[in-house]
Design a protein around this motif. Structure first.
Motif, PDB file in Angstrom:
ATOM      1  N   ILE A 114       2.137 -68.637 -64.207  1.00 24.47           N
ATOM      2  CA  ILE A 114       1.758 -69.136 -66.218  1.00 24.47           C
ATOM      3  C   ILE A 114       2.763 -68.698 -66.446  1.00 24.47           C
ATOM      4  CG2 ILE A 114      -0.364 -68.489 -67.946  1.00 24.47           C
ATOM      5  CD1 ILE A 114      -2.156 -68.415 -64.899  1.00 24.47           C
ATOM      6  N   ASP A 115       2.922 -67.678 -67.060  1.00 21.67           N
ATOM      7  CA  ASP A 115       4.042 -66.981 -67.533  1.00 21.67           C
ATOM      8  C   ASP A 115       5.241 -67.665 -67.286  1.00 21.67           C
ATOM      9  OD1 ASP A 115       1.616 -64.479 -68.040  1.00 21.67           O
ATOM     10  OD2 ASP A 115       3.341 -63.284 -66.679  1.00 21.67           O
ATOM     11  N   CYS A 116       6.278 -67.981 -66.944  1.00 21.21           N
ATOM     12  CA  CYS A 116       6.762 -69.454 -66.543  1.00 21.21           C
ATOM     13  C   CYS A 116       6.631 -70.614 -67.362  1.00 21.21           C
ATOM     14  CB  CYS A 116       7.766 -69.721 -65.135  1.00 21.21           C
ATOM     15  SG  CYS A 116       8.003 -68.147 -64.278  1.00 21.21           S
ATOM     16  N   ILE A 117       5.644 -71.174 -67.169  1.00 22.41           N
ATOM     17  CA  ILE A 117       4.899 -72.564 -68.249  1.00 22.41           C
ATOM     18  C   ILE A 117       4.925 -71.970 -69.887  1.00 22.41           C
ATOM     19  CG2 ILE A 117       2.962 -74.127 -68.472  1.00 22.41           C
ATOM     20  CD1 ILE A 117       2.370 -73.729 -65.268  1.00 22.41           C
ATOM     21  N   VAL A 173       2.292 -82.470 -69.487  1.00 23.83           N
ATOM     22  CA  VAL A 173       3.283 -82.871 -70.327  1.00 23.83           C
ATOM     23  C   VAL A 173       4.723 -82.964 -71.223  1.00 23.83           C
ATOM     24  CG1 VAL A 173       3.133 -79.651 -69.698  1.00 23.83           C
ATOM     25  CG2 VAL A 173       4.641 -81.036 -68.631  1.00 23.83           C
ATOM     26  N   GLU A 174       4.818 -82.499 -72.083  1.00 24.59           N
ATOM     27  CA  GLU A 174       5.547 -84.060 -73.308  1.00 24.59           C
ATOM     28  C   GLU A 174       6.867 -83.829 -72.004  1.00 24.59           C
ATOM     29  OE1 GLU A 174       6.170 -86.865 -75.137  1.00 24.59           O
ATOM     30  OE2 GLU A 174       4.138 -85.476 -74.992  1.00 24.59           O
ATOM     31  N   GLY A 177      11.998 -81.433 -68.074  1.00 27.23           N
ATOM     32  CA  GLY A 177      12.330 -80.029 -68.467  1.00 27.23           C
ATOM     33  C   GLY A 177      11.428 -79.040 -68.100  1.00 27.23           C
ATOM     34  N   LEU A 178      10.485 -79.226 -68.473  1.00 29.56           N
ATOM     35  CA  LEU A 178       9.982 -78.276 -67.266  1.00 29.56           C
ATOM     36  C   LEU A 178       9.962 -77.965 -65.596  1.00 29.56           C
ATOM     37  CD1 LEU A 178       7.311 -76.097 -67.054  1.00 29.56           C
ATOM     38  CD2 LEU A 178       5.949 -77.154 -67.336  1.00 29.56           C
ATOM     39  N   TYR A 179       9.968 -78.963 -65.112  1.00 32.30           N
ATOM     40  CA  TYR A 179      10.193 -79.272 -63.738  1.00 32.30           C
ATOM     41  C   TYR A 179      10.986 -78.284 -63.445  1.00 32.30           C
ATOM     42  CZ  TYR A 179      11.254 -81.054 -59.228  1.00 32.30           C
ATOM     43  OH  TYR A 179      12.088 -81.500 -57.738  1.00 32.30           O
ATOM     44  N   ASP A 180      12.837 -79.453 -64.425  1.00 29.78           N
ATOM     45  CA  ASP A 180      13.768 -78.035 -63.851  1.00 29.78           C
ATOM     46  C   ASP A 180      14.091 -76.836 -64.057  1.00 29.78           C
ATOM     47  OD1 ASP A 180      15.210 -80.412 -62.544  1.00 29.78           O
ATOM     48  OD2 ASP A 180      16.065 -81.000 -64.480  1.00 29.78           O
ATOM     49  N   ALA A 181      12.940 -76.231 -65.465  1.00 24.08           N
ATOM     50  CA  ALA A 181      13.238 -74.749 -65.962  1.00 24.08           C
ATOM     51  C   ALA A 181      12.126 -74.461 -64.208  1.00 24.08           C
ATOM     52  CB  ALA A 181      12.231 -74.588 -67.290  1.00 24.08           C
ATOM     53  N   PHE A 190      -4.778 -71.907 -69.295  1.00 25.75           N
ATOM     54  CA  PHE A 190      -3.935 -73.280 -70.186  1.00 25.75           C
ATOM     55  C   PHE A 190      -4.706 -74.005 -71.496  1.00 25.75           C
ATOM     56  CE2 PHE A 190      -2.530 -74.611 -66.082  1.00 25.75           C
ATOM     57  CZ  PHE A 190      -0.858 -73.500 -66.551  1.00 25.75           C
ATOM     58  N   ALA A 191      -6.173 -73.030 -71.505  1.00 23.90           N
ATOM     59  CA  ALA A 191      -6.593 -73.999 -72.980  1.00 23.90           C
ATOM     60  C   ALA A 191      -6.352 -73.721 -74.276  1.00 23.90           C
ATOM     61  CB  ALA A 191      -8.554 -72.687 -72.687  1.00 23.90           C
ATOM     62  N   GLY A 192      -5.907 -72.271 -74.147  1.00 24.29           N
ATOM     63  CA  GLY A 192      -4.830 -72.217 -75.522  1.00 24.29           C
ATOM     64  C   GLY A 192      -4.191 -72.575 -75.486  1.00 24.29           C
ATOM     65  N   MET A 193      -3.256 -73.596 -74.721  1.00 24.79           N
ATOM     66  CA  MET A 193      -2.148 -73.942 -74.644  1.00 24.79           C
ATOM     67  C   MET A 193      -2.538 -75.675 -74.586  1.00 24.79           C
ATOM     68  SD  MET A 193       0.835 -72.632 -72.040  1.00 24.79           S
ATOM     69  CE  MET A 193      -0.206 -71.582 -70.638  1.00 24.79           C
ATOM     70  N   PRO A 194      -2.253 -76.216 -76.187  1.00 22.52           N
ATOM     71  CA  PRO A 194      -2.459 -77.614 -75.642  1.00 22.52           C
ATOM     72  C   PRO A 194      -1.347 -78.364 -75.840  1.00 22.52           C
ATOM     73  CG  PRO A 194      -2.667 -76.228 -78.352  1.00 22.52           C
ATOM     74  CD  PRO A 194      -2.473 -75.264 -77.230  1.00 22.52           C
ATOM     75  N   ALA A 195      -0.116 -77.815 -75.688  1.00 21.89           N
ATOM     76  CA  ALA A 195       1.031 -78.377 -75.220  1.00 21.89           C
ATOM     77  C   ALA A 195       0.832 -79.191 -73.603  1.00 21.89           C
ATOM     78  CB  ALA A 195       2.089 -78.267 -75.475  1.00 21.89           C
ATOM     79  N   VAL A 196      -0.265 -77.944 -72.381  1.00 21.83           N
ATOM     80  CA  VAL A 196      -0.241 -78.362 -71.356  1.00 21.83           C
ATOM     81  C   VAL A 196      -2.124 -78.492 -71.611  1.00 21.83           C
ATOM     82  CG1 VAL A 196      -0.426 -76.818 -69.069  1.00 21.83           C
ATOM     83  CG2 VAL A 196       1.043 -76.564 -70.828  1.00 21.83           C
ATOM     84  N   ARG A 197      -2.063 -79.795 -70.897  1.00 21.10           N
ATOM     85  CA  ARG A 197      -2.854 -80.460 -70.416  1.00 21.10           C
ATOM     86  C   ARG A 197      -3.233 -81.060 -68.783  1.00 21.10           C
ATOM     87  NH1 ARG A 197       0.285 -83.614 -73.187  1.00 21.10           N
ATOM     88  NH2 ARG A 197       0.442 -85.239 -71.829  1.00 21.10           N
TER      89      ARG A 197
END
Length: 392
Positions: free
Chosen positions: A380-383, A312-313, A317-321, A288-295
């Protein structure tokens, strides 16, 4: 994405081995299913694990909290401070005794109770207005109990550590020494849970640790209906060896021997489980270090990683996905003051804005010792896939 899970990947999962099964079978075949020698063995071994003088095994973590509130003599109307980001039991134990629960906001980097917010709350009222503090080692990250103890000493509060998430966790004190969660060096009492998703699983179960002999002895009585057979405490000691007295209103909060057997077996590999949790957390950190949208929440060397929490913002949406992809994430926690029961006591939306902002974006993703590298990479890939598809 070639890997597909053969069963749902939950946020947490128990790990039961053949050794665990054999330990429980041996207990089932013994003379004692409850109130036998395995209870004391589990208590002694757990106390040694965390470095405390005494341990009391109980039926679950909520029972542990309730007994602690009783042992600390929480009275109707007394005010106790805790965090809004916790399971409701951390607050409910005060209500069970008729006390008033007050909250202090969190540090947004860690989601731990902010001890500076606690100080401001204490300073805004006369000394003696509050009676106790219940910090929570949320997600496995320990609260700095040395600082909490100094605060409690300054304002005359008792200190109860809710360490359900952090057996094996530690923080570094002002002398540079590691201090284990539940070791009794700073808190009057500490509690742990052995729910299946925790580090040590007994199905249901809990433990209280302390270095105070007076509290230990009171807990033993309260755990078993308030009854004692100690001749030194009996009002009529000459009745006979069968005699016992109920001297106060206690509860049946015992932990059976067969569950203690499972706990003893699980305790033998607790350090290995903790090492694996930290390995998995480090892999998430790197991903997640390279994913600013994931904190992710901030970590620390002594983190026990019961949970791995990201923010996450679009949390819903992420929970359901993730659920569509057989990944069962979870939310920890709905702020306690936003529960209808506590709203009925006067707490309002907006009372603790940092806790509420955290709740709006938090998600606990899978983390448990038997999680495979392949399963974790799939998470990780799904996120990553969800984040990449979000509008900029």
């Amino acid at each position: 994405m070639s890997f597909q899970p053969t069963r749902p990947i939950a946020y947490g999962r128990q790990h039961i081995t053949e050794a665990d099964e054999q330990a429980v079978l041996a207990a089932l075949r013994s003379d004692y299913l409850t109130q036998g020698p395995l209870v004391a063995e589990f208590e002694e071994k757990f106390a040694a694990y965390v470095g405390a003088e005494y341990a009391v095994a109980v039926s679950n973590g909520t029972a542990a909290l309730h007994l602690c509130a009783l042992a600390l003599n929480v009275q109707p109307g007394q005010r106790v401070i805790t965090t809004p980001i916790t399971f409701a039991a951390s607050a409910n134990c005060v209500r069970y005794c008729g006390g008033e629960v007050h909250f202090a906001d969190i540090d947004p980097a860690t989601a731990l109770i902010d001890l500076q917010a606690v100080r401001r709350l204490l300073e805004s009222h006369p000394k003696g207005h509050f009676h106790g503090l219940i910090p929570v080692d949320f997600a496995g990250l320990p609260v700095n109990l040395e600082q909490a103890r100094q605060l409690c000493n300054e304002f005359g509060l008792w200190l109860l550590e809710d360490s359900c998430h952090a057996p094996g966790g530690s923080f570094v004190d002002s002398r540079g020494q590691p201090q284990n969660c539940g070791n009794g060096q700073f808190a009057d009492l500490a509690i742990f849970s052995f729910h299946p998703v925790k580090h040590i699983a007994t199905g249901e179960g809990g433990m209280i640790t302390t270095n105070r002999r007076d509290l230990y002895e009171r807990l033993l009585t309260l755990r078993t209906h308030g009854i004692t057979k100690d001749p030194a405490q009996l009002s009529r000691p000459d009745e006979g060896s069968w005699y016992m007295e109920m001297q106060e209103l206690g509860y049946n909060y015992r932990l059976p021997d067969m569950l203690c057997a499972l706990g003893i077996s699980q305790l033998q590999r607790a350090d290995a489980g903790l090492t694996r949790r930290r390995e998995l957390a480090a892999r998430y950190d790197a991903a997640f270090a390279g994913m600013p949208a994931v904190r992710p929440l901030a970590g620390a060397p002594g983190h026990a990683y019961h949970l791995y929490v990201i923010q996450v913002e679009d949390r819903r949406g992420l929970y359901d996905a993730l659920r569509e992809k057989q990944i069962f994430a979870q939310v920890h926690y709905i702020p306690v003051h936003r529960m209808p029961y506590y709203q009925g006591l006067g707490w309002l939306e907006g009372d603790f804005p940092l806790a509420e902002a955290y709740y709006a974006h938090c998600l606990s993703i899978p983390l448990f010792p038997s999680l495979t590298d392949e399963e974790q990479q799939y998470v990780i890939d799904c996120i990553r896939e969800f984040v990449a598809a979000e509008p900029a």
